[in-house]
Design a protein around this motif. Structure first.
Motif, mmCIF file in Angstrom:
data_model
loop_
_atom_site.group_PDB
_atom_site.id
_atom_site.type_symbol
_atom_site.label_atom_id
_atom_site.label_comp_id
_atom_site.label_asym_id
_atom_site.label_seq_id
_atom_site.Cartn_x
_atom_site.Cartn_y
_atom_site.Cartn_z
ATOM 1 N N PHE A 142 -8.448 4.332 -9.579
ATOM 2 C CA PHE A 142 -6.962 4.044 -10.436
ATOM 3 C C PHE A 142 -6.472 2.985 -9.422
ATOM 4 C CE2 PHE A 142 -2.623 4.731 -11.595
ATOM 5 C CZ PHE A 142 -2.827 4.325 -12.952
ATOM 6 N N VAL A 143 -5.805 1.992 -10.050
ATOM 7 C CA VAL A 143 -5.102 0.955 -9.339
ATOM 8 C C VAL A 143 -3.748 1.054 -10.175
ATOM 9 C CG1 VAL A 143 -4.941 -1.647 -8.988
ATOM 10 C CG2 VAL A 143 -7.344 -0.501 -8.973
ATOM 11 N N HIS A 144 -2.965 1.527 -9.231
ATOM 12 C CA HIS A 144 -1.632 1.752 -10.165
ATOM 13 C C HIS A 144 -0.757 0.398 -9.970
ATOM 14 C CE1 HIS A 144 2.344 3.398 -10.724
ATOM 15 N NE2 HIS A 144 1.717 4.657 -10.835
ATOM 16 N N PRO A 145 -0.001 0.012 -10.948
ATOM 17 C CA PRO A 145 0.699 -1.040 -11.161
ATOM 18 C C PRO A 145 1.956 -1.010 -10.324
ATOM 19 C CG PRO A 145 1.258 0.368 -13.107
ATOM 20 C CD PRO A 145 0.181 1.171 -12.091
ATOM 21 N N TYR A 146 2.422 -0.054 -9.603
ATOM 22 C CA TYR A 146 3.688 -0.255 -8.963
ATOM 23 C C TYR A 146 3.954 1.158 -7.913
ATOM 24 C CZ TYR A 146 5.634 2.956 -12.391
ATOM 25 O OH TYR A 146 5.802 3.944 -13.182
ATOM 26 N N ASP A 147 3.400 2.048 -7.994
ATOM 27 C CA ASP A 147 3.866 3.409 -7.271
ATOM 28 C C ASP A 147 2.744 3.515 -6.269
ATOM 29 O OD1 ASP A 147 6.016 4.875 -6.439
ATOM 30 O OD2 ASP A 147 5.375 6.477 -7.596
ATOM 31 N N HIS A 148 2.034 2.578 -5.344
ATOM 32 C CA HIS A 148 0.970 2.934 -4.397
ATOM 33 C C HIS A 148 1.338 1.972 -3.380
ATOM 34 C CE1 HIS A 148 -2.806 3.101 -2.455
ATOM 35 N NE2 HIS A 148 -3.148 4.186 -3.455
ATOM 36 N N ARG A 149 0.817 2.567 -2.020
ATOM 37 C CA ARG A 149 1.201 1.723 -1.129
ATOM 38 C C ARG A 149 0.562 0.359 -0.724
ATOM 39 N NH1 ARG A 149 3.740 3.731 3.476
ATOM 40 N NH2 ARG A 149 2.879 2.438 4.918
ATOM 41 N N ASP A 150 -0.656 0.505 -1.361
ATOM 42 C CA ASP A 150 -1.413 -0.988 -1.398
ATOM 43 C C ASP A 150 -0.720 -1.859 -2.484
ATOM 44 O OD1 ASP A 150 -3.105 -0.189 0.550
ATOM 45 O OD2 ASP A 150 -4.643 0.567 -0.853
ATOM 46 N N THR A 151 -0.388 -1.451 -3.609
ATOM 47 C CA THR A 151 0.729 -2.234 -4.406
ATOM 48 C C THR A 151 1.842 -2.695 -3.772
ATOM 49 O OG1 THR A 151 -0.566 -0.853 -6.458
ATOM 50 C CG2 THR A 151 1.267 -2.333 -6.860
ATOM 51 N N ILE A 152 2.715 -1.762 -3.321
ATOM 52 C CA ILE A 152 3.708 -2.388 -2.682
ATOM 53 C C ILE A 152 3.499 -3.287 -1.513
ATOM 54 C CG2 ILE A 152 5.792 -1.531 -1.658
ATOM 55 C CD1 ILE A 152 5.485 1.125 -3.134
ATOM 56 N N ARG A 153 2.588 -2.870 -0.613
ATOM 57 C CA ARG A 153 2.144 -3.891 0.498
ATOM 58 C C ARG A 153 1.771 -5.253 -0.168
ATOM 59 N NH1 ARG A 153 -2.771 -1.885 2.758
ATOM 60 N NH2 ARG A 153 -2.650 -3.491 4.067
ATOM 61 N N GLY A 154 0.909 -5.288 -1.279
ATOM 62 C CA GLY A 154 0.628 -6.540 -1.774
ATOM 63 C C GLY A 154 1.880 -7.307 -2.246
ATOM 64 N N ALA A 155 2.687 -6.725 -2.797
ATOM 65 C CA ALA A 155 3.831 -7.136 -3.376
ATOM 66 C C ALA A 155 4.742 -7.846 -2.365
ATOM 67 C CB ALA A 155 4.556 -6.260 -4.602
ATOM 68 N N GLY A 156 4.837 -7.177 -1.350
ATOM 69 C CA GLY A 156 5.658 -7.759 -0.292
ATOM 70 C C GLY A 156 5.028 -8.888 0.389
ATOM 71 N N THR A 157 3.892 -9.260 -0.001
ATOM 72 C CA THR A 157 3.221 -10.801 0.647
ATOM 73 C C THR A 157 4.416 -11.679 0.051
ATOM 74 O OG1 THR A 157 1.615 -10.918 -0.992
ATOM 75 C CG2 THR A 157 1.203 -9.655 1.003
ATOM 76 N N LEU A 158 4.699 -11.498 -1.246
ATOM 77 C CA LEU A 158 5.573 -12.370 -1.617
ATOM 78 C C LEU A 158 6.944 -12.595 -0.788
ATOM 79 C CD1 LEU A 158 6.577 -13.030 -5.538
ATOM 80 C CD2 LEU A 158 8.326 -13.177 -3.706
ATOM 81 N N GLY A 159 7.402 -11.786 -0.382
ATOM 82 C CA GLY A 159 8.480 -11.910 0.706
ATOM 83 C C GLY A 159 8.132 -12.479 1.883
ATOM 84 N N LEU A 160 6.834 -12.250 2.272
ATOM 85 C CA LEU A 160 6.548 -12.623 3.553
ATOM 86 C C LEU A 160 6.653 -14.191 3.476
ATOM 87 C CD1 LEU A 160 3.505 -11.569 5.552
ATOM 88 C CD2 LEU A 160 3.866 -14.163 5.037
ATOM 89 N N GLU A 161 5.606 -14.751 2.406
ATOM 90 C CA GLU A 161 5.791 -16.428 1.767
ATOM 91 C C GLU A 161 7.164 -16.771 1.732
ATOM 92 O OE1 GLU A 161 1.354 -16.102 -0.529
ATOM 93 O OE2 GLU A 161 3.223 -17.022 -1.622
ATOM 94 N N LEU A 162 7.945 -16.267 0.981
ATOM 95 C CA LEU A 162 9.278 -16.828 0.825
ATOM 96 C C LEU A 162 10.033 -17.134 2.169
ATOM 97 C CD1 LEU A 162 11.399 -17.665 -1.201
ATOM 98 C CD2 LEU A 162 12.181 -15.343 -1.215
ATOM 99 N N SER A 163 9.862 -15.980 3.037
ATOM 100 C CA SER A 163 10.590 -16.092 4.281
ATOM 101 C C SER A 163 10.080 -17.329 5.209
ATOM 102 C CB SER A 163 10.430 -14.920 5.142
ATOM 103 O OG SER A 163 9.132 -14.592 5.552
ATOM 104 N N GLU A 164 8.633 -17.767 5.004
ATOM 105 C CA GLU A 164 8.062 -18.617 5.678
ATOM 106 C C GLU A 164 8.754 -20.251 4.957
ATOM 107 O OE1 GLU A 164 4.341 -16.703 7.584
ATOM 108 O OE2 GLU A 164 4.001 -17.740 5.660
ATOM 109 N N GLN A 165 8.748 -20.025 3.642
ATOM 110 C CA GLN A 165 8.943 -21.434 2.918
ATOM 111 C C GLN A 165 10.364 -21.707 2.596
ATOM 112 O OE1 GLN A 165 6.614 -19.459 -0.472
ATOM 113 N NE2 GLN A 165 5.414 -21.326 -0.486
#
Length: 313
Positions: A142-165
């Protein structure tokens, strides 16, 4: 897993593994009626699969080995598209459950990507229950849309990119549904930047949870219901938002439609309702920046038919 925070190193690790599979979506600076006060836009509607959801889906599927039965997901639409896209890229079988409120554009895209699609139930919660039954019976991951550490970690990469851009910014406005995106972005900034959530007033999952001090059932009625209307904010998401999200504001369906229209008419940005809520917060005055405040907004998705833009006029 409730109460476990996610670190910058967790998010960097996710970014390292998904970088070959995702787009580094662009950032632009533009005015919304006031050229003297530009806003920074993170254009995540240009992400693979049409939304930020590909980040979490790839993080899940590259961090954990899928069994022979493949993967299964429940979705209002965007997560289903993302899992179908990732499964197609990685050669993994996928079964996706969506409710009847999912937009035809998202349903069609899931089918085009080759996933086994099941449409049924009135809301995301119905699709979720059906997906859990399938996972138990089939052994699929099962791939959870929002409530799993991997899902949140992945979403956090948007913030990482934004902080660089686009740094420095003072505030980032982030759409909220189940909360995976805002939990990831807030985890990345960890208080160094003000993070504010934006929800439809017909689907106030995080607002209700903050008022109650815990995740509770919320209404699920909004034009953005196919993307921002789970019954509750995530159990893992909630403590992260309590730690790092400063505020949550609500916007009306009328304001969301106006934001969609403004994005298209002024910037030629095509965004679905859920992807437009952050702009709605600014245009409606639900979020009022200070005089010199530097604001970034996440435009999170664009999985819709062109005809939907005409409906905003």
């Amino acid at each position: 897993m409730t109460g476990e925070l996610i670190t910058g190193d967790d998010i960097r690790g996710a970014h390292d593994i998904i970088r070959p599979y995702i787009r580094r979506t662009p950032v632009i600076e533009a005015g919304l009626g006031d050229p003297a006060r530009p806003v920074t836009f993170k254009l995540e509607q240009l992400q693979c699969g049409g939304s930020f959801k590909a980040r979490g889906a790839f993080t899940n599927m590259l961090s954990r080995k899928a069994p022979e039965a493949g993967v299964v997901a429940a979705s209002g639409g965007n997560h289903g598209v993302a899992v179908a896209y990732c499964a197609h890229r990685l050669g993994v079988p996928a079964k996706i459950f969506v409710p009847v409120v999912s937009s035809p554009a998202k349903v069609n895209r899931i089918r085009e990507l080759g996933a086994d699609l099941v449409v049924g139930g009135d809301r995301y919660s119905d699709a979720y229950e059906a997906s859990q039954e399938w996972a138990a019976d089939s052994g699929a991951m099962f791939v959870h849309p929002y409530d799993h550490r991997d899902t949140i970690r992945g979403a956090g990469t948007l913030g990482l990119e934004l902080s660089e851009q686009a740094m420095p910014v003072d505030t980032v406005l982030v759409p909220v549904g189940g909360g995976g995106l805002i939990a990831g972005v807030a985890s990345w900034f960890a208080g160094s930047v003000r993070v504010v959530g934006v929800e439809p007033d017909g689907a106030p999952t995080l607002s209700y949870a903050r008022a109650a001090g815990q995740p509770v059932d919320a209404p699920t009625e909004s034009i953005a219901a196919d993307a921002l209307a789970p019954r509750q904010i995530g159990e893992l998401v909630f403590p992260i938002t309590q730690a790092f999200v400063e505020d949550v504001v609500l916007v009306s369906d009328e304001a969301i439609r106006e934001a969609q229209s403004t994005l298209w008419e002024t910037l030629r940005i095509a965004a679905e309702p859920a992807g437009s809520v952050t702009v709605a917060a600014l245009l409606s005055g639900r979020y009022k920046p200070a005089e010199d405040e530097r604001v970034a907004v996440v435009v999170s998705g664009a999985n819709m038919s062109p005809a939907q833009l005409d409906q905003t006029k």
